[in-house]
Design a protein around this motif. Structure first.
Motif: not given
Lengths: 122, 208
Positions: A77-89, A92-94, A98-100, B36-43
């Motif tokens: 769970l602890a390992g998977g949680a990091s993956l989930i937060w990174m996938s949100f990151l 949402l950024t992409f 893409a939208a803007r 965070g850094l890898i995201l900056a790189f990807a963008v």
């Protein structure tokens, strides 16, 4: 013998090596494949392929070297949680990127009409 | 078994799980730092594909590949050391730790050669930068930040592993201590970060 939190750990050096050497060989094979495929003409898919191989290597390390194969729900769970937060990151950024794209990104105005200037991201 | 168990745990198994859990939480924060850094790189790569392909061709792919192989092998020796410590195999633990430290030092040595070759080719962003493409500056800014941050993590990991190895050598720390496994988890995460950096920094733009 399998008890509770995966205490069936190898007790001798040869048993340990039997567990880890095949993983290491697989990792080196993937490294070779990723280097070779980076030079192959894959019509723009090289980035996807090399990142896919990197993900396979990371999974091998996490599952076998970082012991996520042991049935310990807390650690998984602890390992998977990091993956989930990174996938949100990333998602949402992409999504935002893409939208803007047409109005605020550097290539605005150079495109060919209403297509956003985003190209293959990887 | 005796000696390794500490308050407040009633069994070594629980203590080991707690140490691994705490380490995984810490690794989560480390992963977010690099993400965070890898995201900056990807963008930036999505916005400037041409410049990033151009810049990606300038990195030293042979040295980067050699370093990836070195680091993958160091994860093997670290995994052996952690498993051997758990099985109370003193010689195998010390050999594993020693080889891990040697491979870590080899990684940093290769990295040093690579950095000096990069500097000779004027690939440090700023005055006299070798590439005309503006976004190549961004690629190499991220290259220097990410590789040096990763190297600092290698140094930190080597410090911890050397300290544990010293304690194991002197017999100050029982091999059953969960610290060996916790240090190994950290080492493997630093390896995973490099596994992701390798295709981003070295393999882009190589295909015809």
């Amino acid at each position: 013998m399998r008890r509770g939190l995966g205490e069936d750990v190898p007790r001798t050096l040869s048993a340990i090596l039997q567990h880890v050497l095949p993983v290491w060989l697989a990792l080196l094979a993937l490294l070779g494949a990723s280097l070779a495929l980076a030079y192959a003409p894959l019509h723009g898919l090289n980035g996807v392929v090399s990142l896919g191989i990197a993900a396979m290597k990371a999974i091998l390390v996490a599952v076998f070297f970082m012991n996520l194969r042991r049935p310990d729900p807390l650690l998984r769970l602890a390992g998977g949680a990091s993956l989930i937060w990174m996938s949100f990151l990333f998602a949402l950024t992409f999504a935002d990127l893409a939208a803007r794209a047409p109005e605020t990104q550097p290539q605005a105005g150079q495109g060919t009409g209403s297509e956003p200037p985003m190209r293959q991201p990887f | 078994m005796s000696g390794a168990l500490r308050e407040p745990w009633r069994s070594l198994r629980r203590q080991r799980e707690a140490a691994a859990f705490g380490t995984w939480i810490f690794l989560g924060s480390e992963a977010m730092l690099f993400a965070g850094l890898i995201l900056a790189f990807a963008v930036m790569r999505a916005l400037h594909p041409a410049g990033f392909i151009l810049a990606g061709r300038e990195t030293e792919v042979a040295l980067g590949t050699a370093n990836t192989a070195i680091l993958l092998t160091s994860s093997l020796t670290m995994a052996v050391a952690a498993e051997a410590a758990r099985a109370d195999l003193r010689r195998a633990t010390l050999w594993g730790i020693g080889l891990t430290l040697a491979l870590g030092a080899a990684f940093l040595a290769v990295k040093g050669f690579e950095w000096s070759s990069d500097l000779e080719k004027h690939l440090f962003p700023g005055e006299g930068f070798a590439l005309a493409e503006p976004s190549a500056h961004i690629f190499f800014a991220l290259y220097w930040i990410m590789t040096s941050l990763h190297a600092m993590h290698m140094l930190g990991g080597m410090g911890v592993v050397a300290w544990l190895g010293w304690q194991a050598w002197r017999g100050d720390r029982p091999l059953q201590s969960p610290a060996f496994e916790a240090a190994a988890l950290y080492w493997h995460l630093v390896d995973i970060v490099w596994i992701v950096l390798y295709p981003l920094l070295y393999l882009g733009g190589r295909a015809p």
